[in-house]
Motif scaffolding. Structure first.
Motif, PDB file in Angstrom:
ATOM      1  N   SER A   1      -9.251  28.718   5.173  1.00  0.00           N
ATOM      2  CA  SER A   1      -9.378  27.278   5.408  1.00  0.00           C
ATOM      3  C   SER A   1     -10.248  26.678   4.316  1.00  0.00           C
ATOM      4  N   PHE A   2     -10.176  25.366   4.157  1.00  0.00           N
ATOM      5  CA  PHE A   2     -11.078  24.713   3.218  1.00  0.00           C
ATOM      6  C   PHE A   2     -12.087  23.885   3.997  1.00  0.00           C
ATOM      7  N   SER A   3     -13.318  23.852   3.503  1.00  0.00           N
ATOM      8  CA  SER A   3     -14.398  23.166   4.208  1.00  0.00           C
ATOM      9  C   SER A   3     -14.720  21.804   3.612  1.00  0.00           C
ATOM     10  N   ASP A   4     -14.418  21.604   2.334  1.00  0.00           N
ATOM     11  CA  ASP A   4     -14.728  20.330   1.690  1.00  0.00           C
ATOM     12  C   ASP A   4     -13.889  20.195   0.423  1.00  0.00           C
ATOM     13  N   TYR A   5     -13.760  18.970  -0.059  1.00  0.00           N
ATOM     14  CA  TYR A   5     -13.006  18.742  -1.288  1.00  0.00           C
ATOM     15  C   TYR A   5     -13.516  17.492  -1.975  1.00  0.00           C
ATOM     16  N   ASP A   6     -13.238  17.387  -3.260  1.00  0.00           N
ATOM     17  CA  ASP A   6     -13.610  16.230  -4.064  1.00  0.00           C
ATOM     18  C   ASP A   6     -12.442  15.923  -4.989  1.00  0.00           C
ATOM     19  N   VAL A   7     -12.009  14.672  -5.013  1.00  0.00           N
ATOM     20  CA  VAL A   7     -10.836  14.283  -5.795  1.00  0.00           C
ATOM     21  C   VAL A   7     -11.255  13.358  -6.930  1.00  0.00           C
ATOM     22  N   VAL A   8     -10.849  13.706  -8.141  1.00  0.00           N
ATOM     23  CA  VAL A   8     -11.149  12.913  -9.334  1.00  0.00           C
ATOM     24  C   VAL A   8      -9.833  12.545 -10.011  1.00  0.00           C
ATOM     25  N   ILE A   9      -9.678  11.289 -10.387  1.00  0.00           N
ATOM     26  CA  ILE A   9      -8.496  10.846 -11.135  1.00  0.00           C
ATOM     27  C   ILE A   9      -8.700  11.211 -12.599  1.00  0.00           C
ATOM     28  N   LEU A  10      -7.760  11.973 -13.140  1.00  0.00           N
ATOM     29  CA  LEU A  10      -7.857  12.403 -14.534  1.00  0.00           C
ATOM     30  C   LEU A  10      -7.155  11.451 -15.492  1.00  0.00           C
ATOM     31  N   GLU A  11      -6.061  10.848 -15.048  1.00  0.00           N
ATOM     32  CA  GLU A  11      -5.297   9.961 -15.929  1.00  0.00           C
ATOM     33  C   GLU A  11      -4.335   9.121 -15.113  1.00  0.00           C
TER      34      GLU A  11
ATOM     35  N   GLN B   1       0.831  -1.194   0.000  1.00  0.00           N
ATOM     36  CA  GLN B   1       0.000   0.000   0.000  1.00  0.00           C
ATOM     37  C   GLN B   1       0.874   1.256   0.000  1.00  0.00           C
ATOM     38  N   LEU B   2       0.513   2.197  -0.852  1.00  0.00           N
ATOM     39  CA  LEU B   2       1.139   3.515  -0.880  1.00  0.00           C
ATOM     40  C   LEU B   2       0.014   4.531  -0.741  1.00  0.00           C
ATOM     41  N   THR B   3       0.086   5.401   0.268  1.00  0.00           N
ATOM     42  CA  THR B   3      -1.037   6.260   0.622  1.00  0.00           C
ATOM     43  C   THR B   3      -0.716   7.729   0.426  1.00  0.00           C
ATOM     44  N   LEU B   4      -1.646   8.433  -0.208  1.00  0.00           N
ATOM     45  CA  LEU B   4      -1.537   9.871  -0.413  1.00  0.00           C
ATOM     46  C   LEU B   4      -2.609  10.564   0.418  1.00  0.00           C
ATOM     47  N   ASP B   5      -2.202  11.314   1.423  1.00  0.00           N
ATOM     48  CA  ASP B   5      -3.129  12.004   2.321  1.00  0.00           C
ATOM     49  C   ASP B   5      -3.601  13.306   1.681  1.00  0.00           C
ATOM     50  N   PHE B   6      -4.910  13.432   1.450  1.00  0.00           N
ATOM     51  CA  PHE B   6      -5.434  14.576   0.721  1.00  0.00           C
ATOM     52  C   PHE B   6      -5.298  15.889   1.496  1.00  0.00           C
ATOM     53  N   GLU B   7      -5.631  15.890   2.769  1.00  0.00           N
ATOM     54  CA  GLU B   7      -5.650  17.149   3.517  1.00  0.00           C
ATOM     55  C   GLU B   7      -4.251  17.745   3.661  1.00  0.00           C
ATOM     56  N   TYR B   8      -3.272  16.891   3.910  1.00  0.00           N
ATOM     57  CA  TYR B   8      -1.898  17.379   3.968  1.00  0.00           C
ATOM     58  C   TYR B   8      -1.482  17.948   2.620  1.00  0.00           C
ATOM     59  N   LEU B   9      -1.806  17.218   1.549  1.00  0.00           N
ATOM     60  CA  LEU B   9      -1.426  17.641   0.209  1.00  0.00           C
ATOM     61  C   LEU B   9      -2.062  18.988  -0.148  1.00  0.00           C
ATOM     62  N   ILE B  10      -3.344  19.160   0.158  1.00  0.00           N
ATOM     63  CA  ILE B  10      -4.050  20.404  -0.167  1.00  0.00           C
ATOM     64  C   ILE B  10      -3.379  21.592   0.506  1.00  0.00           C
ATOM     65  N   ASN B  11      -3.100  21.461   1.782  1.00  0.00           N
ATOM     66  CA  ASN B  11      -2.473  22.567   2.518  1.00  0.00           C
ATOM     67  C   ASN B  11      -1.101  22.917   1.961  1.00  0.00           C
ATOM     68  N   GLU B  12      -0.324  21.892   1.591  1.00  0.00           N
ATOM     69  CA  GLU B  12       1.016  22.149   1.075  1.00  0.00           C
ATOM     70  C   GLU B  12       0.990  22.797  -0.306  1.00  0.00           C
ATOM     71  N   VAL B  13       0.076  22.345  -1.170  1.00  0.00           N
ATOM     72  CA  VAL B  13      -0.018  22.932  -2.504  1.00  0.00           C
ATOM     73  C   VAL B  13      -0.448  24.391  -2.414  1.00  0.00           C
ATOM     74  N   ILE B  14      -1.439  24.680  -1.575  1.00  0.00           N
ATOM     75  CA  ILE B  14      -1.896  26.066  -1.422  1.00  0.00           C
ATOM     76  C   ILE B  14      -0.774  26.943  -0.872  1.00  0.00           C
ATOM     77  N   ARG B  15      -0.121  26.456   0.160  1.00  0.00           N
ATOM     78  CA  ARG B  15       0.929  27.248   0.806  1.00  0.00           C
ATOM     79  C   ARG B  15       2.071  27.556  -0.151  1.00  0.00           C
ATOM     80  N   SER B  16       2.391  26.627  -1.030  1.00  0.00           N
ATOM     81  CA  SER B  16       3.580  26.780  -1.856  1.00  0.00           C
ATOM     82  C   SER B  16       3.314  27.322  -3.251  1.00  0.00           C
ATOM     83  N   ASP B  17       2.140  27.021  -3.813  1.00  0.00           N
ATOM     84  CA  ASP B  17       1.947  27.285  -5.235  1.00  0.00           C
ATOM     85  C   ASP B  17       0.725  28.117  -5.596  1.00  0.00           C
ATOM     86  N   ALA B  18      -0.140  28.434  -4.648  1.00  0.00           N
ATOM     87  CA  ALA B  18      -1.341  29.201  -4.970  1.00  0.00           C
ATOM     88  C   ALA B  18      -1.063  30.698  -4.869  1.00  0.00           C
TER      89      ALA B  18
END
Length: 346
Positions: free
Chosen positions: A217-227, A192-209
């Protein structure tokens, strides 16, 4: 798919009947892997065309994380099979920010756990250490006279936010034993290899937004695999966000408003590293329900996928056969997949 011909491990002497009914004692010709997790609103969908696209890997969106499960059959020789996930050193591009995900194996305390990797500063991509020598767990056939192990999560883990529980059985429904030492027989390995969404969201916003200074803060999210690219072991995901942020208009005593945005991220299953591909603008949510926001978001994801779509050979498709006509008052006589010369008579 299992090999079409029986092998030396099948017992009794295999035939089409014993393979169909599970009378054989061979994992190569049949085992059942069970897991469970509970999704929450907005209820991610299962997308077979993407989540089953890479051989021997199943991608599971648990609402809290994306779990890549590598499943392989260990040969009868001593030792474990080669790892499917997390096997190479990182070879990272300097473009975009990178984040390492946690990696773990479905194992008990008697097997080494794949420890969470140190998370490098997003602005300075660094190479990720090579994987542990044993990051898999292997659930073998019951030995004669041995008491059957009770069903349950692999290693006793029940928190699907961290690691999914697995139970592996043979075709008779008997639980396989966890391999805790040298073993010369067949066994099934689960990684198993696990990607934690909440950690990832905070890091992407902090670094690249660009709008990070406005973000509250974010209240909800939805993740869709594109490819999913099986050759490079890369997964592309789109994260839709409902968030609170201040307006960029300078006003005194202003209150945060509700906005919608999205983040595009690639996830490398070889290294566990994520890379920011794109960050959407903030779109203020005015009078929309969360349901209408997520409906529009998923439609936009479908449009994105269709723009990227490149026809592949039929052998690479994930084919689904359905008797949908039954719901319309009539039933099909056969389910047919002519490319594979497979016909199911109903």
């Amino acid at each position: 798919m299992p090999p079409p011909k029986p092998c030396s491990y099948c017992c009794p002497v295999p035939s089409a009947t014993t393979i169909r009914t599970g009378s054989g004692e061979c994992l190569e010709h049949g085992y059942v892997l069970n897991s469970r997790y509970q999704v929450v609103y907005p209820f991610p969908t299962f997308q077979p065309a993407f989540q089953l696209k890479k051989d021997q890997v199943i991608l599971l969106n648990t609402s809290y994380s994306l779990v890549a499960c590598g499943i392989s059959l260990c040969p009868g020789k001593q030792g474990q099979s080669s790892q499917i996930l997390y096997t190479k050193r990182a070879s990272l591009s300097s473009q975009g920010s990178t984040f390492s995900s946690s990696t773990s194996s479905a194992s008990s305390s008697s097997l080494p756990q794949g420890s969470p990797e140190s998370r490098p500063p997003p602005s300075r991509p660094t190479s990720i250490p090579s994987s542990p020598s044993q990051s898999q767990a292997a659930y073998r056939l019951q030995q004669p006279g041995a008491a059957e192990q009770p069903a349950g999560g692999a290693g006793g883990y029940e928190d699907d936010k961290v690691q999914l529980p697995f139970t592996v059985t043979d075709l008779k429904g008997r639980n396989l034993q966890l391999v805790t030492g040298p073993h010369n027989g067949q066994s099934v390995c689960v990684e198993q290899l696990t990607l934690d969404f909440e950690y990832l969201i905070n890091e992407v916003i902090r670094s690249d937004a660009a709008w990070a200074p406005q973000f509250c803060s974010f209240s909800d999210y939805d993740v869709v695999i594109l490819e999913v690219c099986p050759e490079t072991n890369t997964v592309m995901i789109n994260i839709g966000l409902l968030l609170m942020a201040f307006s960029n208009v300078d006003e005194e005593h202003c209150r945060p408003n509700t906005y919608h945005s999205n983040l595009q991220v690639s996830w490398d299953l070889n290294t566990g590293v994520c890379c920011t591909v794109g960050v959407g603008d903030l779109t203020e949510v005015k009078g929309q329900t969360s349901g209408s926001v997520w409906s529009s978001y998923r439609k936009s994801c479908v449009n994105t996928v269709m723009k990227w779509l490149v026809p592949e050979s039929s052998s690479r498709y994930i084919n689904r056969m359905t008797n949908e006509a039954l719901h319309k008052g009539s039933s099909l006589q056969v389910l047919a997949d002519s490319d594979r010369c497979t016909w199911i008579v109903l």
